[in-house]
Scaffold this motif. Structure first.
Motif: not given
Length: 91
Positions: A1-14, A68-83
């Motif tokens: 089975m194919n799987q994919a994951s996505f993350v909805i990233v929030i930063d304050e009100d964005h 026949n694919s599973q798609v997972f969604y996560y909620l996250g916040r920025i903890s580091g890195g640079k755009l």
């Protein structure tokens, strides 16, 4: 089975989203690699696609079965890195 994951990233009100090269809008994410959890894939894909490191805050119980694919969604916040800019994609 194919799987994919996505993350909805929030930063304050964005919310982090971007325009893909094909013109569609999306959230960071992609295919879950072998020996990788869906959560690990969401974290990796966000780093690869945006340059941001994230912390997962919550798993959203929206698992869709499409072609026949599973798609997972996560909620996250920025903890580091640079755009980063890849190609002509705009974040």
């Amino acid at each position: 089975m194919n799987q994919a994951s996505f993350v909805i990233v929030i930063d304050e009100d964005h919310v982090l989203g971007f325009r893909r090269l094909d013109g569609s809008m999306g959230f960071p994410g992609g295919k879950v690699e072998p020996n990788e959890t869906p959560e690990e894939a969401a974290i990796r894909e966000c780093k690869e696609e945006t340059g941001y490191e994230i912390v997962v805050l919550d798993y959203k119980p929206y698992v869709c079965y499409l072609d026949n694919s599973q798609v997972f969604y996560y909620l996250g916040r920025i903890s580091g890195g640079k755009l980063i800019e890849i190609g002509r994609a705009h974040v």
